[in-house]
Write a protein that holds these residues in place. Structure first.
Motif, PDB file in Angstrom:
ATOM      1  N   PRO A  59      70.898   9.947 102.684  1.00 49.85           N
ATOM      2  CA  PRO A  59      70.798  11.393 102.498  1.00 49.85           C
ATOM      3  C   PRO A  59      70.944  11.843 101.043  1.00 49.85           C
ATOM      4  CG  PRO A  59      73.008  10.870 103.159  1.00 49.85           C
ATOM      5  CD  PRO A  59      72.233   9.557 103.119  1.00 49.85           C
ATOM      6  N   LEU A  60      70.972  10.904 100.105  1.00 50.90           N
ATOM      7  CA  LEU A  60      71.101  11.250  98.691  1.00 50.90           C
ATOM      8  C   LEU A  60      69.858  12.000  98.224  1.00 50.90           C
ATOM      9  CD1 LEU A  60      73.057  10.583  96.281  1.00 50.90           C
ATOM     10  CD2 LEU A  60      71.483   8.738  95.745  1.00 50.90           C
ATOM     11  N   PRO A  61      70.001  13.183  97.626  1.00 49.72           N
ATOM     12  CA  PRO A  61      68.829  13.933  97.176  1.00 49.72           C
ATOM     13  C   PRO A  61      68.187  13.307  95.940  1.00 49.72           C
ATOM     14  CG  PRO A  61      70.819  15.151  96.664  1.00 49.72           C
ATOM     15  CD  PRO A  61      71.235  13.922  97.434  1.00 49.72           C
ATOM     16  N   VAL A  62      66.873  13.289  95.926  1.00 53.46           N
ATOM     17  CA  VAL A  62      66.095  12.759  94.803  1.00 53.46           C
ATOM     18  C   VAL A  62      65.133  13.848  94.356  1.00 53.46           C
ATOM     19  CG1 VAL A  62      64.392  11.044  94.076  1.00 53.46           C
ATOM     20  CG2 VAL A  62      66.245  10.383  95.635  1.00 53.46           C
ATOM     21  N   GLU A  63      65.152  14.163  93.070  1.00 44.80           N
ATOM     22  CA  GLU A  63      64.236  15.161  92.504  1.00 44.80           C
ATOM     23  C   GLU A  63      63.418  14.507  91.392  1.00 44.80           C
ATOM     24  OE1 GLU A  63      63.367  18.141  93.267  1.00 44.80           O
ATOM     25  OE2 GLU A  63      64.850  18.509  94.836  1.00 44.80           O
ATOM     26  N   PRO A  64      62.122  14.261  91.634  1.00 50.31           N
ATOM     27  CA  PRO A  64      61.272  13.761  90.555  1.00 50.31           C
ATOM     28  C   PRO A  64      60.907  14.903  89.608  1.00 50.31           C
ATOM     29  CG  PRO A  64      60.023  13.916  92.595  1.00 50.31           C
ATOM     30  CD  PRO A  64      61.437  14.322  92.911  1.00 50.31           C
ATOM     31  N   CYS A  65      60.842  14.602  88.325  1.00 54.48           N
ATOM     32  CA  CYS A  65      60.456  15.599  87.322  1.00 54.48           C
ATOM     33  C   CYS A  65      59.772  14.883  86.168  1.00 54.48           C
ATOM     34  CB  CYS A  65      61.664  16.402  86.866  1.00 54.48           C
ATOM     35  SG  CYS A  65      62.926  15.410  86.076  1.00 54.48           S
ATOM     36  N   LEU A  66      59.223  15.663  85.252  1.00 55.66           N
ATOM     37  CA  LEU A  66      58.425  15.090  84.171  1.00 55.66           C
ATOM     38  C   LEU A  66      58.911  15.560  82.804  1.00 55.66           C
ATOM     39  CD1 LEU A  66      55.114  15.631  86.069  1.00 55.66           C
ATOM     40  CD2 LEU A  66      56.183  13.424  85.609  1.00 55.66           C
ATOM     41  N   LEU A  67      58.863  14.640  81.864  1.00 56.04           N
ATOM     42  CA  LEU A  67      59.310  14.900  80.502  1.00 56.04           C
ATOM     43  C   LEU A  67      58.403  15.912  79.794  1.00 56.04           C
ATOM     44  CD1 LEU A  67      61.166  14.131  78.112  1.00 56.04           C
ATOM     45  CD2 LEU A  67      59.582  12.267  77.618  1.00 56.04           C
ATOM     46  N   GLU A  68      57.097  15.769  79.986  1.00 57.07           N
ATOM     47  CA  GLU A  68      56.177  16.688  79.317  1.00 57.07           C
ATOM     48  C   GLU A  68      54.844  16.750  80.043  1.00 57.07           C
ATOM     49  OE1 GLU A  68      55.676  15.187  75.363  1.00 57.07           O
ATOM     50  OE2 GLU A  68      54.544  13.445  76.014  1.00 57.07           O
ATOM     51  N   LEU A  69      54.036  17.683  79.659  1.00 58.99           N
ATOM     52  CA  LEU A  69      52.666  17.882  80.104  1.00 58.99           C
ATOM     53  C   LEU A  69      52.519  18.544  81.471  1.00 58.99           C
ATOM     54  CD1 LEU A  69      51.057  14.501  78.952  1.00 58.99           C
ATOM     55  CD2 LEU A  69      51.096  16.672  77.723  1.00 58.99           C
ATOM     56  N   GLN A  70      53.511  18.453  82.347  1.00 59.20           N
ATOM     57  CA  GLN A  70      53.382  18.986  83.695  1.00 59.20           C
ATOM     58  C   GLN A  70      54.719  19.468  84.232  1.00 59.20           C
ATOM     59  OE1 GLN A  70      51.681  15.159  84.807  1.00 59.20           O
ATOM     60  NE2 GLN A  70      50.160  16.317  85.954  1.00 59.20           N
ATOM     61  N   SER A  71      54.658  20.108  85.380  1.00 63.08           N
ATOM     62  CA  SER A  71      55.857  20.536  86.106  1.00 63.08           C
ATOM     63  C   SER A  71      56.005  19.662  87.336  1.00 63.08           C
ATOM     64  CB  SER A  71      55.725  21.992  86.544  1.00 63.08           C
ATOM     65  OG  SER A  71      55.810  22.838  85.422  1.00 63.08           O
ATOM     66  N   PRO A  72      57.205  19.564  87.843  1.00 62.14           N
ATOM     67  CA  PRO A  72      58.427  20.218  87.398  1.00 62.14           C
ATOM     68  C   PRO A  72      59.000  19.526  86.159  1.00 62.14           C
ATOM     69  CG  PRO A  72      58.914  18.828  89.287  1.00 62.14           C
ATOM     70  CD  PRO A  72      57.421  18.770  89.062  1.00 62.14           C
ATOM     71  N   THR A  73      59.567  20.332  85.283  1.00 58.90           N
ATOM     72  CA  THR A  73      60.194  19.818  84.065  1.00 58.90           C
ATOM     73  C   THR A  73      61.575  19.242  84.403  1.00 58.90           C
ATOM     74  OG1 THR A  73      61.297  21.908  83.581  1.00 58.90           O
ATOM     75  CG2 THR A  73      59.053  21.611  82.695  1.00 58.90           C
ATOM     76  N   ILE A  74      62.198  18.614  83.428  1.00 63.03           N
ATOM     77  CA  ILE A  74      63.553  18.090  83.627  1.00 63.03           C
ATOM     78  C   ILE A  74      64.505  19.226  83.974  1.00 63.03           C
ATOM     79  CG2 ILE A  74      65.505  16.952  82.499  1.00 63.03           C
ATOM     80  CD1 ILE A  74      63.404  15.326  80.889  1.00 63.03           C
ATOM     81  N   ALA A  75      64.385  20.337  83.270  1.00 63.03           N
ATOM     82  CA  ALA A  75      65.265  21.487  83.553  1.00 63.03           C
ATOM     83  C   ALA A  75      65.060  21.991  84.983  1.00 63.03           C
ATOM     84  CB  ALA A  75      65.008  22.606  82.548  1.00 63.03           C
ATOM     85  N   GLU A  76      63.811  22.053  85.431  1.00 63.79           N
ATOM     86  CA  GLU A  76      63.536  22.498  86.799  1.00 63.79           C
ATOM     87  C   GLU A  76      64.094  21.517  87.825  1.00 63.79           C
ATOM     88  OE1 GLU A  76      59.355  24.869  85.844  1.00 63.79           O
ATOM     89  OE2 GLU A  76      59.301  22.742  86.387  1.00 63.79           O
ATOM     90  N   GLY A  77      63.923  20.219  87.578  1.00 65.32           N
ATOM     91  CA  GLY A  77      64.467  19.208  88.487  1.00 65.32           C
ATOM     92  C   GLY A  77      65.979  19.265  88.557  1.00 65.32           C
ATOM     93  N   TRP A  78      66.614  19.422  87.394  1.00 70.90           N
ATOM     94  CA  TRP A  78      68.077  19.522  87.351  1.00 70.90           C
ATOM     95  C   TRP A  78      68.546  20.746  88.136  1.00 70.90           C
ATOM     96  CZ3 TRP A  78      72.136  16.741  86.753  1.00 70.90           C
ATOM     97  CH2 TRP A  78      73.373  17.326  86.508  1.00 70.90           C
ATOM     98  N   GLN A  79      67.885  21.874  87.948  1.00 72.46           N
ATOM     99  CA  GLN A  79      68.259  23.086  88.680  1.00 72.46           C
ATOM    100  C   GLN A  79      68.111  22.907  90.191  1.00 72.46           C
ATOM    101  OE1 GLN A  79      69.770  25.973  87.812  1.00 72.46           O
ATOM    102  NE2 GLN A  79      70.084  24.829  85.922  1.00 72.46           N
ATOM    103  N   ARG A  80      67.092  22.186  90.613  1.00 69.65           N
ATOM    104  CA  ARG A  80      66.920  21.908  92.039  1.00 69.65           C
ATOM    105  C   ARG A  80      68.102  21.107  92.585  1.00 69.65           C
ATOM    106  NH1 ARG A  80      60.515  20.265  92.396  1.00 69.65           N
ATOM    107  NH2 ARG A  80      59.733  22.317  91.849  1.00 69.65           N
ATOM    108  N   LEU A  81      68.559  20.123  91.810  1.00 74.55           N
ATOM    109  CA  LEU A  81      69.724  19.344  92.247  1.00 74.55           C
ATOM    110  C   LEU A  81      70.975  20.216  92.295  1.00 74.55           C
ATOM    111  CD1 LEU A  81      69.323  15.894  90.459  1.00 74.55           C
ATOM    112  CD2 LEU A  81      69.075  16.384  92.894  1.00 74.55           C
ATOM    113  N   VAL A  82      71.171  21.037  91.274  1.00 73.24           N
ATOM    114  CA  VAL A  82      72.343  21.919  91.227  1.00 73.24           C
ATOM    115  C   VAL A  82      72.326  22.868  92.429  1.00 73.24           C
ATOM    116  CG1 VAL A  82      73.424  23.812  89.944  1.00 73.24           C
ATOM    117  CG2 VAL A  82      72.679  21.744  88.738  1.00 73.24           C
ATOM    118  N   HIS A  83      71.185  23.405  92.750  1.00 74.72           N
ATOM    119  CA  HIS A  83      71.079  24.321  93.902  1.00 74.72           C
ATOM    120  C   HIS A  83      71.370  23.608  95.216  1.00 74.72           C
ATOM    121  CE1 HIS A  83      69.471  28.073  92.057  1.00 74.72           C
ATOM    122  NE2 HIS A  83      69.279  27.221  91.078  1.00 74.72           N
ATOM    123  N   ARG A  84      71.181  22.294  95.227  1.00 70.72           N
ATOM    124  CA  ARG A  84      71.476  21.510  96.427  1.00 70.72           C
ATOM    125  C   ARG A  84      72.929  21.036  96.447  1.00 70.72           C
ATOM    126  NH1 ARG A  84      66.351  17.500  96.800  1.00 70.72           N
ATOM    127  NH2 ARG A  84      67.310  16.888  98.756  1.00 70.72           N
TER     128      ARG A  84
END
Length: 94
Positions: A59-84
């Protein structure tokens, strides 16, 4: 360096994770960071890896994100984890 998990691939078998996902504590999550590419098939492969990892680590949450060029960005992925409810930060490589 404390390695939380290791992905292995022997021969042509499916990659296997050498860990017990239940050993992670509440508040843990995985932020899977890819470089990002303009190549659609490369992007699809990365997000497929993210889904496979999420399926394996439930049940460990995994959020893939991308360093550059596309979304979700690292900041967006981190926020998704924080919201979870995830709040611990451990990196490999550090």
């Amino acid at each position: 360096m404390n390695q939380l998990f290791k992905v292995t691939n022997v021969g042509h078998t499916q990659p296997r994770l050498k860990t017990d996902p239940l050993r992670f504590l509440s508040g843990d999550g995985v932020l899977l960071i890819g470089h990002g590419t303009r190549d659609a098939s490369g992007t699809a492969q990365f997000f497929d890896l993210g889904q496979r990892l999420a399926d394996r680590l439930q049940p460990l949450p995994v959020e893939p994100c991308l360093l550059e060029l596309q979304s979700p960005t690292i900041a967006e992925g981190w926020q998704r984890l924080v919201h979870r409810g995830e709040h611990r930060d451990a990196r490999d490589p550090q």
